[in-house]
Enzyme design. Structure first.
Site, PDB file in Angstrom:
ATOM      1  N   ASN A  10     -17.099 -13.716  10.558  1.00 53.35           N
ATOM      2  CA  ASN A  10     -16.605 -14.978   9.994  1.00 53.35           C
ATOM      3  C   ASN A  10     -15.661 -14.653   8.830  1.00 53.35           C
ATOM      4  O   ASN A  10     -16.059 -14.003   7.861  1.00 53.35           O
ATOM      5  CB  ASN A  10     -17.812 -15.801   9.524  1.00 53.35           C
ATOM      6  CG  ASN A  10     -17.398 -17.133   8.926  1.00 53.35           C
ATOM      7  OD1 ASN A  10     -16.463 -17.187   8.144  1.00 53.35           O
ATOM      8  ND2 ASN A  10     -18.094 -18.187   9.275  1.00 53.35           N
ATOM      9  N   HIS A  13     -14.148 -16.585   4.113  1.00 52.46           N
ATOM     10  CA  HIS A  13     -14.044 -16.291   2.673  1.00 52.46           C
ATOM     11  C   HIS A  13     -12.873 -15.380   2.313  1.00 52.46           C
ATOM     12  O   HIS A  13     -12.571 -15.213   1.136  1.00 52.46           O
ATOM     13  CB  HIS A  13     -15.395 -15.827   2.137  1.00 52.46           C
ATOM     14  CG  HIS A  13     -16.395 -16.934   2.276  1.00 52.46           C
ATOM     15  ND1 HIS A  13     -16.219 -18.142   1.649  1.00 52.46           N
ATOM     16  CD2 HIS A  13     -17.511 -17.051   3.028  1.00 52.46           C
ATOM     17  CE1 HIS A  13     -17.216 -18.959   1.992  1.00 52.46           C
ATOM     18  NE2 HIS A  13     -18.005 -18.325   2.828  1.00 52.46           N
ATOM     19  N   HIS A  46     -14.437 -21.516  10.289  1.00 54.29           N
ATOM     20  CA  HIS A  46     -14.887 -22.901  10.122  1.00 54.29           C
ATOM     21  C   HIS A  46     -13.752 -23.705   9.507  1.00 54.29           C
ATOM     22  O   HIS A  46     -13.392 -23.481   8.353  1.00 54.29           O
ATOM     23  CB  HIS A  46     -16.118 -22.898   9.210  1.00 54.29           C
ATOM     24  CG  HIS A  46     -16.761 -24.240   9.039  1.00 54.29           C
ATOM     25  ND1 HIS A  46     -17.918 -24.415   8.308  1.00 54.29           N
ATOM     26  CD2 HIS A  46     -16.422 -25.481   9.483  1.00 54.29           C
ATOM     27  CE1 HIS A  46     -18.264 -25.687   8.326  1.00 54.29           C
ATOM     28  NE2 HIS A  46     -17.362 -26.368   9.016  1.00 54.29           N
ATOM     29  N   ARG A  48     -13.027 -26.722   7.859  1.00 51.58           N
ATOM     30  CA  ARG A  48     -13.789 -27.808   7.225  1.00 51.58           C
ATOM     31  C   ARG A  48     -12.905 -29.022   7.025  1.00 51.58           C
ATOM     32  O   ARG A  48     -11.686 -28.906   6.885  1.00 51.58           O
ATOM     33  CB  ARG A  48     -14.355 -27.351   5.881  1.00 51.58           C
ATOM     34  CG  ARG A  48     -15.414 -26.279   6.004  1.00 51.58           C
ATOM     35  CD  ARG A  48     -16.054 -26.014   4.656  1.00 51.58           C
ATOM     36  NE  ARG A  48     -16.988 -27.047   4.295  1.00 51.58           N
ATOM     37  CZ  ARG A  48     -18.311 -26.933   4.376  1.00 51.58           C
ATOM     38  NH1 ARG A  48     -18.860 -25.818   4.769  1.00 51.58           N
ATOM     39  NH2 ARG A  48     -19.082 -27.937   4.038  1.00 51.58           N
ATOM     40  N   ARG A  52     -11.218 -26.379   2.591  1.00 52.00           N
ATOM     41  CA  ARG A  52     -11.404 -25.578   1.367  1.00 52.00           C
ATOM     42  C   ARG A  52     -11.120 -24.090   1.589  1.00 52.00           C
ATOM     43  O   ARG A  52     -10.848 -23.372   0.659  1.00 52.00           O
ATOM     44  CB  ARG A  52     -12.806 -25.775   0.788  1.00 52.00           C
ATOM     45  CG  ARG A  52     -13.888 -25.135   1.592  1.00 52.00           C
ATOM     46  CD  ARG A  52     -15.234 -25.250   0.919  1.00 52.00           C
ATOM     47  NE  ARG A  52     -15.730 -26.618   0.926  1.00 52.00           N
ATOM     48  CZ  ARG A  52     -17.030 -26.913   0.814  1.00 52.00           C
ATOM     49  NH1 ARG A  52     -17.917 -25.952   0.670  1.00 52.00           N
ATOM     50  NH2 ARG A  52     -17.435 -28.158   0.840  1.00 52.00           N
ATOM     51  N   GLU A  73     -15.944 -23.098  14.280  1.00 52.81           N
ATOM     52  CA  GLU A  73     -17.031 -23.932  13.751  1.00 52.81           C
ATOM     53  C   GLU A  73     -16.422 -25.256  13.333  1.00 52.81           C
ATOM     54  O   GLU A  73     -15.410 -25.293  12.625  1.00 52.81           O
ATOM     55  CB  GLU A  73     -17.679 -23.271  12.539  1.00 52.81           C
ATOM     56  CG  GLU A  73     -18.468 -22.046  12.893  1.00 52.81           C
ATOM     57  CD  GLU A  73     -19.046 -21.383  11.648  1.00 52.81           C
ATOM     58  OE1 GLU A  73     -18.956 -21.951  10.550  1.00 52.81           O
ATOM     59  OE2 GLU A  73     -19.562 -20.283  11.785  1.00 52.81           O
ATOM     60  N   THR A 104     -22.783 -24.381   4.736  1.00 54.56           N
ATOM     61  CA  THR A 104     -23.518 -25.214   5.690  1.00 54.56           C
ATOM     62  C   THR A 104     -25.012 -25.140   5.370  1.00 54.56           C
ATOM     63  O   THR A 104     -25.651 -24.121   5.606  1.00 54.56           O
ATOM     64  CB  THR A 104     -23.240 -24.731   7.135  1.00 54.56           C
ATOM     65  OG1 THR A 104     -21.833 -24.580   7.280  1.00 54.56           O
ATOM     66  CG2 THR A 104     -23.751 -25.732   8.143  1.00 54.56           C
ATOM     67  N   GLU A 154     -27.007 -21.682  18.064  1.00 50.89           N
ATOM     68  CA  GLU A 154     -26.994 -20.659  17.016  1.00 50.89           C
ATOM     69  C   GLU A 154     -28.096 -21.023  16.031  1.00 50.89           C
ATOM     70  O   GLU A 154     -28.092 -22.120  15.465  1.00 50.89           O
ATOM     71  CB  GLU A 154     -25.629 -20.606  16.311  1.00 50.89           C
ATOM     72  CG  GLU A 154     -25.624 -19.539  15.218  1.00 50.89           C
ATOM     73  CD  GLU A 154     -24.228 -19.224  14.684  1.00 50.89           C
ATOM     74  OE1 GLU A 154     -23.245 -19.334  15.442  1.00 50.89           O
ATOM     75  OE2 GLU A 154     -24.150 -18.857  13.491  1.00 50.89           O
ATOM     76  N   HIS A 193     -26.003 -16.874   9.320  1.00 50.96           N
ATOM     77  CA  HIS A 193     -25.956 -17.474   7.982  1.00 50.96           C
ATOM     78  C   HIS A 193     -26.774 -16.652   6.989  1.00 50.96           C
ATOM     79  O   HIS A 193     -27.977 -16.508   7.137  1.00 50.96           O
ATOM     80  CB  HIS A 193     -26.438 -18.933   7.938  1.00 50.96           C
ATOM     81  CG  HIS A 193     -25.777 -19.680   6.808  1.00 50.96           C
ATOM     82  ND1 HIS A 193     -26.185 -19.565   5.509  1.00 50.96           N
ATOM     83  CD2 HIS A 193     -24.698 -20.508   6.799  1.00 50.96           C
ATOM     84  CE1 HIS A 193     -25.394 -20.304   4.745  1.00 50.96           C
ATOM     85  NE2 HIS A 193     -24.480 -20.889   5.500  1.00 50.96           N
TER      86      HIS A 193
HETATM   87  N1  PXP Z   1     -22.808 -19.350  11.466  1.00 51.61           N
HETATM   88  C1  PXP Z   1     -22.485 -20.602  11.071  1.00 51.61           C
HETATM   89  C2  PXP Z   1     -22.662 -21.724  12.047  1.00 51.61           C
HETATM   90  C3  PXP Z   1     -21.969 -20.837   9.778  1.00 51.61           C
HETATM   91  O1  PXP Z   1     -21.667 -22.093   9.399  1.00 51.61           O
HETATM   92  C4  PXP Z   1     -21.764 -19.740   8.925  1.00 51.61           C
HETATM   93  C5  PXP Z   1     -21.157 -19.952   7.574  1.00 51.61           C
HETATM   94  O2  PXP Z   1     -19.894 -20.515   7.719  1.00 51.61           O
HETATM   95  C6  PXP Z   1     -22.088 -18.468   9.389  1.00 51.61           C
HETATM   96  C7  PXP Z   1     -22.638 -18.298  10.654  1.00 51.61           C
HETATM   97  C8  PXP Z   1     -21.885 -17.243   8.557  1.00 51.61           C
HETATM   98  O3  PXP Z   1     -22.670 -17.303   7.408  1.00 51.61           O
HETATM   99  P1  PXP Z   1     -22.424 -16.255   6.247  1.00 51.61           P
HETATM  100  O4  PXP Z   1     -21.011 -16.458   5.781  1.00 51.61           O
HETATM  101  O5  PXP Z   1     -23.442 -16.612   5.225  1.00 51.61           O
HETATM  102  O6  PXP Z   1     -22.629 -14.887   6.828  1.00 51.61           O
END
Ligand code: PXP
Length: 251
Positions: A10, A13, A46, A48, A52, A73, A104, A154, A193
């Site tokens: 992901n 960030h 994602h 959003r 952001r 996402e 999330t 998930e 997550h």
């Molecule tokens: N899976 C989903 C559905 C998420 O919303 C997120 C965070 O955007 C992640 C996985 C990844 O989480 P993390 O960034 O905490 O590893």
């Protein structure tokens, strides 16, 4: 017994850091390409409602420039559905979204949201997009996902990652049970997550989980050792753990 465990990186960030200066650096698409080179099987982003981190332009570029599956996402809104149908990513993971939340928080309530969610599953599936629901490890949520025809869930690992001691053991047991239930009811099971080098190990050992989506920790670790190194280390940990777990269960 399944042996493989896919890693979806992901890259949200990377965009968070870029947006801190409203410029172009660091580029999340460059990070996505590097992630693929370091062993990611797919890229997750994602988009959003408040934009952001990931932007519409990032999604366009990711769709055009990466050659591994893109997992978008998205909240279950008409705007996001239109975007998904325009880009046709490999997968769409439907997540709950609140403007005020930092990330999330908690899974989607598929049971309560059945009527609202059903047309999203139908429209995305008709476009050939694999739909997943991001849910708490709660069996009734999985059963509702099956009812709506979603092929994937998930499991939200956030509560497990944040807990300590006995509470963490209980959260892990919920994930183990939900992952086994997913296989029984014919759902492909992913998880994610909050996962780190430490918390990923018991999750990677659950053989019915076939994909992990990991972002924040990898991008954070990249500050200290580089993104390639953090992804390679996570990949190796996941592969080793899965191989040992499957070996331990073989006759
Ligand atoms: N899976 C989903 C559905 C998420 O919303 C997120 C965070 O955007 C992640 C996985 C990844 O989480 P993390 O960034 O905490 O590893």
């Amino acid at each position: 017994m399944k042996r493989t465990l896919r890693l979806g990186v992901n890259i949200d960030h990377v965009a968070t850091i870029r947006n801190a200066r409203d410029g172009r650096h660091p580029d999340p698409v460059r990070a996505a390409k590097l992630a693929v080179g370091a062993g990611a099987d797919g890229i997750t982003a994602h988009l959003r409602e408040d934009r952001r981190h990931i932007s519409d332009h990032d999604i366009t570029r990711l769709s055009e420039e990466i050659d591994v599956p893109l997992n978008l996402e998205m909240a279950a809104t008409q705007e996001m559905l239109d975007i998904a149908l325009r880009h046709r990513p490999h997968a769409a993971c439907i997540v709950p979204e609140k403007r005020q939340e930092r990330t999330t928080e908690g899974g989607l309530d598929v049971v309560a949201g059945r009527a609202h969610l059903a047309p999203f599953v139908d429209a995305l599936s008709a476009a050939g997009i694999r739909v997943s629901f991001f849910v708490e490890p709660d069996l009734v949520q999985l059963d509702a996902a099956v009812e709506l025809g979603a092929p994937v869930v998930e499991l939200h690992t956030g509560a497990y990652c944040e807990a300590d001691g006995g509470a963490r053991e209980r959260e892990l047991a919920r994930i183990v049970e939900a992952a086994a239930h997913a296989e029984t009811v014919g759902l492909e099971c992913h998880a994610g997550h909050g996962l780190s080098y430490e918390s990923v190990v018991p999750i990677a050992a659950i053989p019915t989980i076939v994909e992990l989506n990991i972002g924040h920790f990898l991008i954070g670790e990249a500050i200290f050792g580089g993104l390639e190194s953090s992804i390679k280390r996570m990949r190796a940990l996941m592969d080793r753990t899965r191989a040992e777990a499957v070996g331990a269960h073989s006759p």
